[in-house]
Scaffold this motif. Structure first.
Motif, mmCIF file in Angstrom:
data_model
loop_
_atom_site.group_PDB
_atom_site.id
_atom_site.type_symbol
_atom_site.label_atom_id
_atom_site.label_comp_id
_atom_site.label_asym_id
_atom_site.label_seq_id
_atom_site.Cartn_x
_atom_site.Cartn_y
_atom_site.Cartn_z
ATOM 1 N N GLU A 17 1.110 -1.077 -0.097
ATOM 2 C CA GLU A 17 -0.277 -0.192 -0.096
ATOM 3 C C GLU A 17 0.253 1.130 -0.189
ATOM 4 O OE1 GLU A 17 -2.444 -0.513 3.371
ATOM 5 O OE2 GLU A 17 -3.451 -1.299 2.538
ATOM 6 N N LYS A 19 3.756 1.636 -1.276
ATOM 7 C CA LYS A 19 5.001 1.400 -2.123
ATOM 8 C C LYS A 19 3.999 2.008 -2.701
ATOM 9 C CE LYS A 19 7.533 -1.053 -5.646
ATOM 10 N NZ LYS A 19 7.868 -2.708 -5.339
ATOM 11 N N LYS A 20 2.996 1.872 -3.379
ATOM 12 C CA LYS A 20 1.536 2.163 -4.792
ATOM 13 C C LYS A 20 1.664 3.843 -4.056
ATOM 14 C CE LYS A 20 -0.903 -2.139 -5.145
ATOM 15 N NZ LYS A 20 -2.536 -2.310 -4.510
ATOM 16 N N TYR A 21 1.231 4.293 -3.205
ATOM 17 C CA TYR A 21 1.286 5.737 -2.344
ATOM 18 C C TYR A 21 2.831 6.186 -2.918
ATOM 19 C CZ TYR A 21 -0.450 9.695 -0.284
ATOM 20 O OH TYR A 21 -0.628 11.267 -0.159
ATOM 21 N N GLU A 23 4.745 5.812 -4.549
ATOM 22 C CA GLU A 23 4.889 6.077 -7.029
ATOM 23 C C GLU A 23 3.519 6.836 -6.580
ATOM 24 O OE1 GLU A 23 3.602 1.481 -7.941
ATOM 25 O OE2 GLU A 23 5.466 1.092 -7.340
ATOM 26 N N THR A 24 3.108 7.587 -6.408
ATOM 27 C CA THR A 24 2.069 8.880 -7.086
ATOM 28 C C THR A 24 2.857 10.175 -6.382
ATOM 29 O OG1 THR A 24 0.297 8.474 -5.128
ATOM 30 C CG2 THR A 24 -0.224 6.610 -7.417
ATOM 31 N N ASP A 287 -7.323 7.330 -3.128
ATOM 32 C CA ASP A 287 -5.834 6.916 -2.148
ATOM 33 C C ASP A 287 -7.031 6.629 -1.298
ATOM 34 O OD1 ASP A 287 -3.804 7.269 -3.845
ATOM 35 O OD2 ASP A 287 -3.032 9.065 -3.433
#
Length: 695
Positions: A17, A19-21, A23-24, A287
């Motif tokens: 989670e 990591k995904k954040y 990236e943005t 998010d």
């Protein structure tokens, strides 16, 4: 069960989670820089409102994903922009203020560059996700009262609860050490040790009372998932406090109601164990939506997220959630206004709503509760809190489902209310040994109906027809599978099959004609019979559902038990001729209750008009004639009709002419029976039903 493996999987999910954040983050920074430049160049109200909204979103999501300092700085910026907006348009925003905003934004960028984040890695609420929990029993109870245990076992069977009752505490010790022993609820009541067991930590004297907490403590060493309760001889306030300190979930007192105890057992099997709880999230921050979705899917909750408020009501009607998470600050929409529209809709006025927002000021919180919000959570969000809140509302909903009786769409009983009332009925008819039937009626190919609106329209149409046709029967419900269930009390199998067949043959045309649909809807039914097909309501319902499944494969048909004698699928007619309106009403009700069509006449002339022009197949199955009519004798009418019809149906005379000569005269003329007034309606009905069943 050990939770080590599960904790590792949760940690992995948390890492993914974050990591995904991360990236943005570059896109978020670029978007904010663009808005700051726009506000600096234009310095108007619109540009600063956009900027406030963007930092407001950041304040919520950043802290949720572990960037707590970013969230704090973003909140500072939101506060400052609000102050500046109050100055516009009277006073321009100075360069120094813009510089202050840029400096704060620089701090945000520095915090985002940090490699480590402080997202709290929490233990799961359950050692395993709910969908993986398996219980060996619904209820295990230890109590020294054998009669009490027998009553519990009998009542539990009628409710389809899987329980085990034990009166010997020595046997419990071995069971609770087994990993396979895993009841959903474990209750310990008053009982005694009967003998000394040297293997136990303390010597037990004969008839020594047990310590319930000692057994519960031992039970909890190996079983973390189940609910625990105690039944105490007397419960004062101090004992309640002591039980709470021992983390006892339910405290009961002797004498204990069997029904109350099993109601508790049923309430501990809430809907989120049986089927996923449905939660909708309305937040324009993707998010946040992703965070809540991941958090709730871990505990077997079905989640639908929505970032566009414009299509909210369409999605709400389609998804029909059990709970809604609602952001207050949405693009072009005010969350509190959306909440008010929900509360003004009769269908969703009781939908639990949890506000999620970065606003933590007293005034906003006050306004939210005045708008009838159920809970209020400030961002940044914490996974454990989100999960705990949902589990809390799931428990509330499970209790609500137990007491709710009326289906919101059709006005019929809900499945739960129907089953509860049916169980009470069966206690009565079981003693009376009265033959009865259960019918389940469903719309063929219901899942193929194109839209929710069409499906609801069809359900309401069928429900209205059911209510009208079966108004003599008080128990009619809608099941969770969108079928309809009817308890035909006192209706024997053949008549029940006939009644349901007639109904489905009429209603499918009514739906097609009334709604002018291109595709005609049809119904099918399944009928089970008490006591031929089962000794309790649950057995009968299960069999009726099985019959309905068979019928739906054929479509527009009724399947019933092969044990029942079959009769014509056309409803039989009873013709009643009597000038006494009270007698008419009584017989009309009695025969309609048994599933017959009834035609009434009050005079010789009226009877002739209603019967003379009929063809042979249109004649009633049974005629009941009074003799002393205002314009003639029922016996003369019978003679007249026999001459006109070769096979005139069976006739019963019902008359005040009660001397032997009159009775013999009626029987010689060909009457199947001659009943004198005053008469027993029960005797008349038994004779009539026997005759009709034979025909």
């Amino acid at each position: 069960m050990k939770s080590t493996g599960n904790k590792k999987s949760l940690d992995k999910i948390l890492e993914l989670e974050v990591k995904k954040y991360r990236e943005t983050i570059p896109q978020k920074i670029a978007a904010l820089e663009k808005l700051i430049t726009k506000a600096k160049s234009k310095s108007n109200e619109s540009s600063f409102q956009e900027l406030e909204y963007a930092f407001h979103k950041l304040a919520g999501s950043a802290g949720t994903y572990g960037y707590g300092k970013v969230s704090e700085i973003a909140k500072q910026i939101v506060g400052k922009i609000r102050e500046w907006l109050l100055l516009l348009p009277k006073k321009e925003i100075k360069k120094a203020q813009i510089k202050e905003l840029q400096d704060l934004f620089s701090l945000i960028k520095e915090e985002f560059k940090a490699k480590e984040v402080s997202l709290v890695k929490e233990e799961a609420i359950f050692p395993l996700p709910i969908k993986q929990l398996k219980f060996s029993l619904d209820l295990y109870i230890l109590d020294g009262d054998d009669d009490f245990l027998r009553m519990i076992a009998k009542e539990a069977k009628s409710r389809n609860l899987h329980i085990q009752a034990e009166s010997d505490p020595e046997k419990v010790w071995d069971q609770i050490k087994s990993k396979e022993f895993n009841p959903r609820i474990f209750i310990v009541g008053p009982c005694y040790y009967e003998k000394i067991d040297k293997n136990l930590r303390k010597s037990r004297h004969k008839k020594q009372p047990i310590d319930p907490y000692e057994i519960i403590d031992e039970y909890r060493k190996n079983h973390k998932e189940g609910v625990v309760g105690v039944i105490l001889p007397e419960v004062d306030f101090q004992q309640r406090i002591a039980a709470i300190k021992k983390k006892i979930d339910y405290i009961l007192e002797k004498p204990c109601s069997v029904k109350n105890l099993l109601n508790i057992a049923e309430s501990v099997i809430p809907t989120y164990f049986v089927k996923p709880l449905k939660v909708m999230v309305l937040d324009d921050d993707e998010d946040i939506c992703l965070f809540i979705k991941d958090a709730l899917e871990e505990i077997n909750v079905k989640v639908e997220t929505l970032c566009q408020a414009g299509v909210f009501f369409k999605q709400l009607k389609s998804f029909v959630p059990d709970l809604l998470f609602l952001d207050l600050s949405l693009v072009h929409f005010n969350g509190l206004e959306i909440l008010q529209t929900i509360r003004s809709d009769a269908r969703f006025k009781d939908l639990p709503v949890i506000v999620i927002t970065a606003y933590s000021d007293v005034e906003t919180i006050k306004r939210a509760y005045m708008a009838k919000v159920d809970d209020y959570i400030t961002k940044p969000l914490v996974k454990g809190i989100i999960q705990s809140k949902v589990m809390y509302f799931a428990r509330i909903l499970s209790f609500k489902e137990i007491i709710q009786t009326q289906d919101f769409l059709t006005g019929l009983y809900t499945e739960h209310a129907f089953l509860y009332l049916l169980a009470q009925k069966f206690e009565k008819i079981g003693l009376e040994k009265k033959e009865s039937s259960i019918a389940i009626i469903g719309i063929d190919k219901f899942d193929a109906i194109n839209t929710t609106e069409q499906a609801e329209m069809a359900l309401v149409e069928v429900a209205n027809s059911l209510s009208e046709t079966f108004k003599a029967f008080e128990l009619i419900g809608r099941t969770n599978k969108n079928d309809f269930i009817i308890f035909l009390e006192g209706i024997r199998g053949p008549l029940a099959l006939s009644l349901v067949t007639k109904f489905i043959n009429n209603v499918d045309l009514e739906i097609a004609l009334a709604k002018k649909s291109k595709r005609s809807l049809t119904l099918s039914g399944g009928v089970s019979i008490y006591p031929l097909d089962g000794k309790n309501s649950l057995e009968l319902i299960k069999l009726a559902q099985k019959f309905l499944s068979k019928a739906k494969k054929i479509t527009n048909t009724v399947v019933g038990s092969s044990k029942a004698k079959t009769i014509s699928s056309i409803i039989q007619e009873v013709f009643i001729l009597d000038d006494d309106l009270d007698i008419q009403r009584l017989l009309n009700f009695a025969f309609k209750r048994e599933g017959f069509k009834v035609t009434l006449a009050g005079s010789f002339k009226e009877a002739v008009l209603k019967l003379r022009n009929r063809q042979g197949a249109e004649l009633p199955a049974l005629c009941i004639f009074d003799r002393m009519l205002p314009d003639g004798d029922g016996l003369e009418l019978y003679r007249k009709l026999k001459k006109e019809f070769v096979n005139f149906p069976a006739v019963m005379f019902l008359s005040k002419l009660s001397n032997e000569k009159d009775v013999i005269l009626g029987l010689k003329e060909g009457a199947i029976d001659y009943i004198t007034k005053p008469f027993s309606i029960q005797v008349l009905m038994q004779k009539a039903l026997k005759l009709l069943e034979g025909s």
